[in-house]
Scaffold this motif. Structure first.
Motif, PDB file in Angstrom:
ATOM      1  N   ARG A 128     -28.351  53.567  -4.042  1.00 55.70           N
ATOM      2  CA  ARG A 128     -28.276  55.053  -3.553  1.00 55.70           C
ATOM      3  C   ARG A 128     -29.636  55.501  -3.454  1.00 55.70           C
ATOM      4  N   THR A 129     -30.894  55.050  -3.212  1.00 53.04           N
ATOM      5  CA  THR A 129     -31.881  55.151  -2.787  1.00 53.04           C
ATOM      6  C   THR A 129     -32.004  55.410  -0.994  1.00 53.04           C
ATOM      7  N   ARG A 130     -31.398  54.538  -0.498  1.00 49.51           N
ATOM      8  CA  ARG A 130     -31.713  54.002   0.889  1.00 49.51           C
ATOM      9  C   ARG A 130     -30.826  54.923   1.155  1.00 49.51           C
ATOM     10  N   ILE A 131     -28.966  55.422   0.782  1.00 45.21           N
ATOM     11  CA  ILE A 131     -28.495  56.377   1.161  1.00 45.21           C
ATOM     12  C   ILE A 131     -29.477  57.901   1.371  1.00 45.21           C
ATOM     13  N   GLU A 132     -30.417  58.497   0.651  1.00 51.88           N
ATOM     14  CA  GLU A 132     -30.791  58.586  -0.059  1.00 51.88           C
ATOM     15  C   GLU A 132     -31.938  59.654   1.721  1.00 51.88           C
ATOM     16  N   ASP A 133     -32.166  58.390   1.412  1.00 50.82           N
ATOM     17  CA  ASP A 133     -33.443  58.008   2.799  1.00 50.82           C
ATOM     18  C   ASP A 133     -33.007  58.233   3.970  1.00 50.82           C
TER      19      ASP A 133
END
Length: 402
Positions: free
Chosen positions: A304-309
């Motif tokens: 999720r963090t990767r997609i958001e970034d």
């Protein structure tokens, strides 16, 4: 504690299709073990429940195993596990059961964050009883529930508060225990929709403060059905309309007609798969489930963090509406000046499944001011691979550049 995604994916024959699935909030893919359990139960000797011959005992064993497995998953009492066709059906059934005692002047509290399955049954039941509906409002800027509006909605005539444990649209995880404590302080019951939450977090019904907790096994590898957990003592106080010869025993008196033993076996198998993901040294099924869920959560949070970034790098071309401090690995986004439905179709042409719409989350969708716009929902599941995420992000970039 590192989830072996490649190994997990081998349990799911459908993933060989090449589709990158980000549609988990609508229902996950199904492991082979679940389909096999359904097949074996349905095609083995099987009769109505009883004890006289093997076919009757197999049916009874399927029911007992289902209740025990769901009790381990939810930290609940097996005698308080109710089978239902869906979470929606269970909510409608219990809205009818519970509202029998409501009268004019009674009040019911629902939230602007919830899926309509945890709103409309209560609103309609209140209307029939002449009760008043009050709302917990959603702050669209943060994706959080406004607890001041909860305090304003609660009173001595509040009979029930219905709230989600996690939004299927935004991923928001509201402070359910805080809400439950305030509801209980005025004598109200608390109905928690755990359909989205159960797929992403360890559930402890009592710790949440839920009097009733509903979920849907097909959101966590199982077949299409619903489950309710409540204390047996509370269920004993509720008297549903039922057939005269049918049992009055809890929880069976809430399960109308012959049970689908094969689907119950499928649910038990799905929970077995969940418990096997990354159990470490745990021995009991509950402990294996807790350990595996921790590994899944760690993995989903990283993705999720990767997609958001990477979406943030696209600047104003993407507006991410999933903003709450506590949330699942589910992201809801729009593309200013472009239709989310077009983005979904563009991705689907690349075998990346991230649907667009409002997903029955009528109230939060309206609160966001997106009535006619639509949004793209991206849901990370335990079997989501890094390659899947690559394809998703490459597809969104290509759509925006098109």
């Amino acid at each position: 504690m590192t989830l072996d995604v490649a190994l997990l994916r081998t349990a799911f024959p459908s993933l060989a299709s090449g589709i990158a699935h980000f549609d988990g909030p609508g229902g996950t893919q199904t492991p082979l073990a679940v389909g096999q359990a359904i097949l074996d139960t349905l095609t083995g000797p099987l009769s109505n429940r009883g004890t006289s011959v093997a076919s009757e005992r197999r049916a009874d064993d399927a029911v007992v195993a289902f209740r025990a497995a769901m009790a381990d998953l939810l930290a609940a009492d097996p005698s308080g596990i109710v089978y239902g066709r869906s979470a929606t059906q269970l909510t409608y059934d219990f809205a009818k059961h519970l509202s029998h005692g409501w009268t004019a002047g009674d009040e019911v509290v629902v939230s602007r964050l919830d899926h309509d399955a945890n709103v409309r049954p209560w609103v309609q039941a209140a209307e029939r009883a002449g009760a008043t509906v009050r709302w917990i409002e959603l702050d669209a800027a943060t994706g959080e529930l406004d607890l001041e509006s909860l305090d304003a909605a609660l009173g001595e005539r509040t009979r029930l508060v219905a709230v989600t444990a996690a939004s299927n649209l935004l991923g928001t995880i509201p402070p359910v225990r805080t809400i439950a404590d305030r509801a209980h302080a005025v004598g109200a019951l608390v109905w928690v929709d755990g359909v989205h939450y159960t797929a992403h977090h360890v559930v402890d019904v009592e710790a949440l403060g839920a009097d009733f907790f509903v979920c849907s096994p097909y959101k966590f590898f199982g077949p299409h059905c619903g489950v309710l957990a409540a204390s047996p003592a509370l269920l004993e106080s509720i008297h549903p309309d039922k057939l005269l010869p049918s049992t009055n025993v809890v929880p069976e008196r809430f399960e109308f007609g012959t049970l689908p033993y094969e689907l119950m076996a499928g649910v038990t198998a799905a929970i077995g798969v969940l418990a096997s993901i990354d159990p470490g040294d745990a021995t009991t099924r509950r402990d294996r489930l807790v350990a595996s869920a921790a590994a899944v959560h760690q993995r989903e949070l990283a993705l999720r963090t990767r997609i958001e970034d990477e979406l943030a790098d696209l600047g104003p071309l993407v507006e991410l509406h999933s903003r709450a401090a506590e949330r699942t690995a589910t992201l809801f986004m729009t593309f200013p000046g472009r239709r989310a439905a077009d983005a979904a179709a563009f991705l689907a042409a690349r075998d990346v499944l991230a649907p667009a719409g409002s997903f029955y989350a009528v109230e939060p969708f309206a609160a966001l001011g997106l009535d006619d716009v639509g949004g793209l929902r991206v849901g990370v599941a335990p079997y989501t691979s890094d390659e899947d995420v690559d394809r998703l992000l490459d597809g969104i970039r290509a759509f925006l550049a098109d």
